[in-house]
Design an enzyme around this catalytic site. Structure first.
Site, PDB file in Angstrom:
ATOM      1  N   TYR A  11      19.399  56.023 -64.122  1.00  0.00           N
ATOM      2  CA  TYR A  11      19.318  54.677 -63.522  1.00  0.00           C
ATOM      3  C   TYR A  11      20.702  54.015 -63.436  1.00  0.00           C
ATOM      4  CZ  TYR A  11      18.053  49.639 -63.482  1.00  0.00           C
ATOM      5  OH  TYR A  11      17.962  48.292 -63.201  1.00  0.00           O
ATOM      6  N   ILE A  12      21.357  53.837 -64.562  1.00  0.00           N
ATOM      7  CA  ILE A  12      22.657  53.158 -64.551  1.00  0.00           C
ATOM      8  C   ILE A  12      23.737  54.104 -64.043  1.00  0.00           C
ATOM      9  CG2 ILE A  12      24.334  51.885 -65.962  1.00  0.00           C
ATOM     10  CD1 ILE A  12      21.947  51.377 -67.938  1.00  0.00           C
ATOM     11  N   ASP A  31      24.180  66.415 -65.375  1.00  0.00           N
ATOM     12  CA  ASP A  31      22.922  65.785 -65.771  1.00  0.00           C
ATOM     13  C   ASP A  31      21.873  66.893 -65.918  1.00  0.00           C
ATOM     14  OD1 ASP A  31      21.554  62.583 -65.041  1.00  0.00           O
ATOM     15  OD2 ASP A  31      20.389  64.284 -65.793  1.00  0.00           O
ATOM     16  N   SER A  34      16.604  65.651 -67.471  1.00  0.00           N
ATOM     17  CA  SER A  34      15.462  65.460 -68.395  1.00  0.00           C
ATOM     18  C   SER A  34      14.817  64.089 -68.175  1.00  0.00           C
ATOM     19  CB  SER A  34      15.938  65.572 -69.856  1.00  0.00           C
ATOM     20  OG  SER A  34      16.951  64.601 -70.117  1.00  0.00           O
ATOM     21  N   SER A 124      24.946  49.914 -76.546  1.00  0.00           N
ATOM     22  CA  SER A 124      23.816  49.016 -76.314  1.00  0.00           C
ATOM     23  C   SER A 124      23.860  47.844 -77.275  1.00  0.00           C
ATOM     24  CB  SER A 124      22.497  49.792 -76.521  1.00  0.00           C
ATOM     25  OG  SER A 124      21.403  48.919 -76.599  1.00  0.00           O
ATOM     26  N   ALA A 125      23.350  46.711 -76.853  1.00  0.00           N
ATOM     27  CA  ALA A 125      23.275  45.519 -77.714  1.00  0.00           C
ATOM     28  C   ALA A 125      22.420  45.787 -78.942  1.00  0.00           C
ATOM     29  CB  ALA A 125      22.691  44.356 -76.927  1.00  0.00           C
ATOM     30  N   TYR A 149      16.955  55.789 -81.798  1.00  0.00           N
ATOM     31  CA  TYR A 149      17.761  55.668 -80.561  1.00  0.00           C
ATOM     32  C   TYR A 149      18.943  54.739 -80.819  1.00  0.00           C
ATOM     33  CZ  TYR A 149      19.355  53.115 -76.530  1.00  0.00           C
ATOM     34  OH  TYR A 149      20.168  52.470 -75.636  1.00  0.00           O
ATOM     35  N   LYS A 153      23.402  55.152 -81.201  1.00  0.00           N
ATOM     36  CA  LYS A 153      24.468  54.352 -80.586  1.00  0.00           C
ATOM     37  C   LYS A 153      25.443  53.860 -81.659  1.00  0.00           C
ATOM     38  CE  LYS A 153      22.891  54.486 -76.335  1.00  0.00           C
ATOM     39  NZ  LYS A 153      23.560  55.321 -75.292  1.00  0.00           N
ATOM     40  N   ASN A 179      20.270  43.712 -71.050  1.00  0.00           N
ATOM     41  CA  ASN A 179      19.077  44.293 -70.423  1.00  0.00           C
ATOM     42  C   ASN A 179      19.276  44.519 -68.926  1.00  0.00           C
ATOM     43  OD1 ASN A 179      18.156  43.206 -73.041  1.00  0.00           O
ATOM     44  ND2 ASN A 179      16.182  43.983 -72.295  1.00  0.00           N
ATOM     45  N   ASN A 198       8.369  51.864 -70.433  1.00  0.00           N
ATOM     46  CA  ASN A 198       8.415  51.070 -71.668  1.00  0.00           C
ATOM     47  C   ASN A 198       9.025  49.699 -71.404  1.00  0.00           C
ATOM     48  OD1 ASN A 198       7.653  53.209 -73.653  1.00  0.00           O
ATOM     49  ND2 ASN A 198       9.500  54.184 -72.851  1.00  0.00           N
ATOM     50  N   ASN A 199      10.001  49.680 -70.473  1.00  0.00           N
ATOM     51  CA  ASN A 199      10.757  48.448 -70.247  1.00  0.00           C
ATOM     52  C   ASN A 199      10.028  47.508 -69.278  1.00  0.00           C
ATOM     53  OD1 ASN A 199      13.676  50.488 -70.386  1.00  0.00           O
ATOM     54  ND2 ASN A 199      12.980  49.131 -71.995  1.00  0.00           N
TER      55      ASN A 199
END
Ligand code: WQD
Length: 335
Positions: A11-12, A31, A34, A124-125, A149, A153, A179, A198-199
């Site tokens: 995505y990003i 990539d 997966s 990630s935050a 997860y 990080k 986010n 999930n998001n």
């Protein structure tokens, strides 16, 4: 200049590859697909008119990664590749530690072997954990998380920081995302997770498209103005552009540097749902359900450092994020 983008079909990653190609960089994607689809590479080509090189390998495959570095003169790496589902990581900790740590350690070993000293890392935050006051600032302790997860990080930030201490010529920019939501204006790229999302925003998109019955808002009794959780949502294209700014900064600096990428504003779940309904002129079926384990009531970024150090700030509005998400969800349903 040639940039290796690990996880560049994600995505990003894919949005960042588009911005790199548009800015004139040569791009090589590795990539293992997966959590991404191979047709994303074709979509990148449709959007930019350029074809990034693509190698379907996992970064832990040292031989495969060496072949990639042998085939191109790679000046810098943007490292997205890794498993990223919070809930799944709780059920499968070994897979997350093995995949996310091995791929990073192997990448660093191969970068060293091929004299490549510039890295932008997808952090990630979540590394701020549950005890820091918000808005989060980079100098706050970033030493715990609430899932395997998130712990990967924290650990990878530590690995990169120690590696920079031992290799003064190395530059590692640790971008702490808040986010990311939204999609490319073409409707060809967006957040399209396998299975049930999930998001929040991809879930909303599937409900809006009639693929899921209704949204459940996880908790309406938090200590927030409307009782629902607040987050710092930023447009994925703003986030992608932040990576190009970080890359430029890495070229002229060394050492490990943590930088927040967020808007500096908190928006509640209900506010986001309302904005989505308004900008897309629809009613979204939802109900308020029980809280989700591990959710924090509210957090957002102090975005000062990114502005001062990188000259970066988020420019897209919540309306842009909601409109582009819906455009992508509609096109995804048709395809
Ligand atoms: C946002 C809000 C939910 C789904 C996670 C990771 C973080 C990063 C981004 C990878 C929360 C609520 C959600 C739903 C809901 N991931 N929600 N109904 O949890 O802030 O962050 O994703 O880097 O590391 O922790 O994002 O989108 O899952 O949730 O009410 O069906 O939406 O409770 O308040 P989160 P999210």
């Amino acid at each position: 200049m040639t940039v290796l983008v690990t996880g560049g079909a994600g995505y990003i990653g894919s949005h960042t590859v588009v911005e790199l190609l548009n800015a004139g960089y040569e791009v090589v994607i590795v990539d293992d697909l997966s959590n991404a689809k191979a047709d994303v590479i074709d979509r990148i080509q449709t959007i930019t008119g350029k074809s990034p090189a693509f190698h379907p390998i996992n970064c832990a495959d040292k031989g495969g990664l060496c072949n990639v570095f042998r085939s191109y003169n790679i000046n810098a790496v943007i490292h997205f590749a890794g498993f990223k589902a919070v809930g799944e990581s709780v059920k499968k900790p070994l897979e997350y530690y093995r995949n996310n740590l091995d791929s990073t350690l192997t990448l660093l070993e191969v970068m060293e072997a091929f004299d490549c000293h510039k890295l932008v890392f997808s952090s990630s935050a979540t590394v701020y954990g549950p005890n820091n006051p918000h808005p989060y600032r980079e100098e706050m302790p970033a030493i715990q998380s609430s899932s395997p997860y998130g712990w990967t990080k924290v650990m990878i930030e530590r690995i990169l920081t120690d590696y920079c201490t031992a290799h003064p010529e190395f530059s590692a920019i640790l971008l702490r995302y808040f986010n990311p939501i939204g999609a490319h204006k073409s409707g060809l790229l967006g957040d399209d997770p396998n299975g049930i999302p999930n998001n929040l925003m991809p879930y909303i998109g599937r409900v809006a498209a009639g693929q899921l019955e209704k949204l459940t808002i996880f908790g309406g009794d938090y200590e927030t103005p409307d009782g629902t959780c607040q987050r710092d949502y930023l447009h994925v294209v703003d986030l992608a552009i932040g990576h190009l700014k970080a890359l430029e900064y890495a070229q002229n600096n060394s050492g490990a540097e943590a930088i927040n990428l967020g808007t500096g504003n908190g928006i509640s779940v209900l506010e986001l749902v309302t904005a989505f309904e308004k900008v897309n002129n629809m009613k979204l079926p939802y109900e308020i359900g029980p809280r989700r384990d591990g959710d924090l009531p509210a957090f957002w970024a102090d975005a000062t450092k990114a502005k001062e150090l990188l000259g970066w700030e988020a420019t897209h509005t919540v309306e842009d994020m909601c409109k582009s998400s819906w455009e992508f969800a509609k096109k995804s349903k048709e395809s």
